[in-house]
Design an enzyme around this catalytic site. Structure first.
Site, PDB file in Angstrom:
ATOM      1  N   CYS A  60      -5.799  -2.604   2.258  1.00 26.91           N
ATOM      2  CA  CYS A  60      -5.522  -2.515   3.706  1.00 26.91           C
ATOM      3  C   CYS A  60      -6.725  -2.783   4.616  1.00 26.91           C
ATOM      4  CB  CYS A  60      -4.891  -1.166   4.022  1.00 26.91           C
ATOM      5  SG  CYS A  60      -4.060  -1.154   5.644  1.00 26.91           S
ATOM      6  N   LYS A  98      -9.668   2.373  -2.251  1.00 18.98           N
ATOM      7  CA  LYS A  98      -9.861   1.767  -0.926  1.00 18.98           C
ATOM      8  C   LYS A  98     -11.275   2.065  -0.445  1.00 18.98           C
ATOM      9  CE  LYS A  98      -7.347   1.929   3.539  1.00 18.98           C
ATOM     10  NZ  LYS A  98      -5.997   2.270   4.071  1.00 18.98           N
ATOM     11  N   GLU A 111       0.837  -1.214   0.000  1.00 13.59           N
ATOM     12  CA  GLU A 111       0.000   0.000   0.000  1.00 13.59           C
ATOM     13  C   GLU A 111       0.872   1.264   0.000  1.00 13.59           C
ATOM     14  OE1 GLU A 111      -2.193   0.586   3.616  1.00 13.59           O
ATOM     15  OE2 GLU A 111      -3.717   1.832   2.645  1.00 13.59           O
TER      16      GLU A 111
END
Lengths: 384, 384
Positions: free
Chosen positions: A233, A196, A119
């Site tokens: 994540c 995300k 990430e």
């Protein structure tokens, strides 16, 4: 023995358990034993010279009559930042391009078809500082920024799909920032980007200081080597996020992450692996490694004194398969490249055995979830 | 060393790892170290005399200003069947009542408030045989069958909530069978029943031969000691099932199961623990133990010869907490009672830290899931 000095659980077990116990412990911890991938001498030597770990495994499937094996080699890269966090921005980016580019060279020697980086791989994970400058300067256009152009070169040179998670600057929409993964096809086309979906407000930091929840849904990328998706994540804590990528057809879901020991380490081996099992697909968990120091001290809302680092990023990147098997993790302390050869036929074979999609009763859940989000939802509670 | 002889991973690690390595391995495998629960001598002696393992742990929470600690002691029982599977039905049931009743006596000595038994605890797990007789004779009324009446006695005697998973005969609806858990309040009232939502068609057997998907939704039971729910066996593979119990307010979700080594063992430590993490609640995974032999041979649709047993039920029952910590598992080979003292305040404390419900974006998922179940659903796929 502090967290930073403990290189990996796997090494400790190997060092101390007798052979029969080790075999059974491995079965319980990692599932079906994986063959080691035969890696070329040149790659092993290059990894040694460049001081990173190189590991390779094979996830096999059964032969079928109508489909040939669908083999794909996937590479995961975990790495420390290269320069101190107060070096000039462009130098930091360039140094990371150089380091990761060299690791991709080794991935290419190993025949990797799809590579994924960690990430926000072009920068320190500076969101804990809550400072704007210089961190927002690391943000780039997903379509034609410096880093995407670099990845296009890598993709073309190595005939490799590159998944590149960056901090995105979205000029079309007021210059806002996003936490985004760019997917570059092996022919060098930008296949698209995905953002995300779930943004943490936890522990040391609140990433929503910098960017909001993604608006690209659960898109899947059809590459020459299979259908892939990227769950960035904190999205790994949300089982519905994994599910919807799978419902859209993802065969491999990458989870590029940045997370530290005291916060999440006992959860790390659980969540991506659970997602592989629950969704009949492969998952790839990638975490950065090392400790990153920042010039200005910051507090963490935990009553403790101001400090200059966010904690130890524990690496431990791994891949998990739909049958519950997984690779050992990469090191907790060192840069590394994990290569695995997957037979994507395993997904449907496991699905046909366990049938979670068939038995999933999604109509019931769509209905229940629709009710549950209403502000006047009445929970279903039985009382005496 | 075959699966049957390996008693537990925890014991092997304790026997071979040096202290510092053991501590770190435990942190990685089990999360935050749990205190051992101080169990009364009388209970330890009774467990020894009756030849079952007794383990106790404490899940602590931080003190709060406005809420006192919300302590509850939970007991999980895993056991072998007592008589051979061809003994008369009533004798088998009575022998299991006696055995489990004695274990509940010990749970009472340990101050247990809520006890849960394994799936279909009054019978061998005979669904692999596909025979009707005598197995359907084990089915009972959930409201006033022999076993529910037995559990009412236990509940009253020990002031204990009893979760009793049985094969249910539903006379109101044509005498159909269900896989059901009956929840008896500590005052002896039947608080209600809840049915298995997802039915396996996997490996050795297809339980839908005997009963269909449950129609009781995701109800939660408000007991004096907290809100509980029961996710029976195969439901643990479905993250949405855990989620909806949690959305309805469950603080502890029990997962009474019956599963064997080669099928599921590497998944066992993953799924219930992932559910505890993902839903900010406690989860309790219970599996029966031992190998059950049936008089008539049966095949398993796997090309292998007919056989008389389903495989080794590996026990390994455990509890997991929302912070990712978990107890060690009970034995893979012996009967056992696992007692844990939970402070239910931990659920909200972890929820307030990690915020998965707040960041869950359930509106998006309700919408996406509604689209995904349509027969003409178009997956979101980006192509070159």
């Amino acid at each position: 023995m502090s967290g930073k000095d403990f290189e990996s659980l796997e090494k400790v077990l190997e060092a101390h358990l007798p052979e029969a116990e080790l075999k059974e412990a491995r079965r319980l911890l990692f599932g079906k034993e994986l063959k080691k991938l035969d890696l070329p001498r040149s790659a092993i030597d290059a990894a040694g010279q460049q001081d990173f770990d190189l590991k390779g495994y094979v996830f096999e499937a059964s032969p079928e009559q109508l489909r040939p094996p669908r083999m794909v080699r996937v590479g995961l890269i975990q790495n420390k930042i290269v320069l101190p966090t107060d070096a000039p921005v462009l130098e930091q980016i360039t140094a990371l391009h150089k380091r990761v580019g060299e690791m991709v060279e080794v991935a290419a020697m190993c025949g990797v078809n799809i590579v994924c980086f960690q990430e926000a791989w072009t920068m320190p994970f500076a969101f804990c500082t809550r400072e704007r400058e210089p961190w927002t300067e690391f943000a780039e256009s997903a379509e034609d920024g410096l880093t995407t152009r670099f990845c296009i070169q890598l993709a073309k040179k190595h005939n490799m799909v590159v998944v590149s998670p960056i901090l995105e600057r979205d000029e079309i929409h007021g210059g806002t920032l996003w936490n985004t993964a760019v997917v570059v096809s092996n022919n060098g086309n930008v296949l698209g980007k995905t953002r995300k979906n779930h943004i943490p407000r936890v522990g040391d930091f609140n990433e929503s200081t910098y960017y909001m929840e993604g608006n690209t849904g659960h898109r899947v990328f059809q590459t020459q080597f299979g259908k892939i998706a990227v769950n960035i994540c904190y999205g790994r804590h949300h089982p519905l996020n994994w599910l919807m990528y799978s419902v859209n057809g993802a065969e491999i879901i990458f989870n590029p992450s940045a997370t530290v020991g005291l916060l999440s380490e006992p959860m790390w081996p659980i969540e991506a692996r659970n997602a592989a099992i629950a969704n009949h697909c492969f998952t790839c968990a990638i975490n950065r490694v090392g400790t990153e120091y920042f010039k200005n001290e910051f507090t963490s809302g935990d009553g403790k004194k101001a400090h200059h680092d966010f904690g130890h990023f524990y690496g431990s990147s791994y891949m998990a398969a739909p049958d519950g098997s997984r690779t050992p993790g990469l090191s907790r302390t060192r840069d590394g490249l994990l290569v695995a050869e997957l037979d994507l036929n395993l997904n449907r074979q496991v699905a046909d055995k366990w049938n979670f999609k068939m038995t999933g009763r999604y109509e019931m859940y769509a209905e229940e979830l629709k009710k549950a989000i209403q502000h006047d939802f009445k929970p279903n509670v039985m009382k005496d």
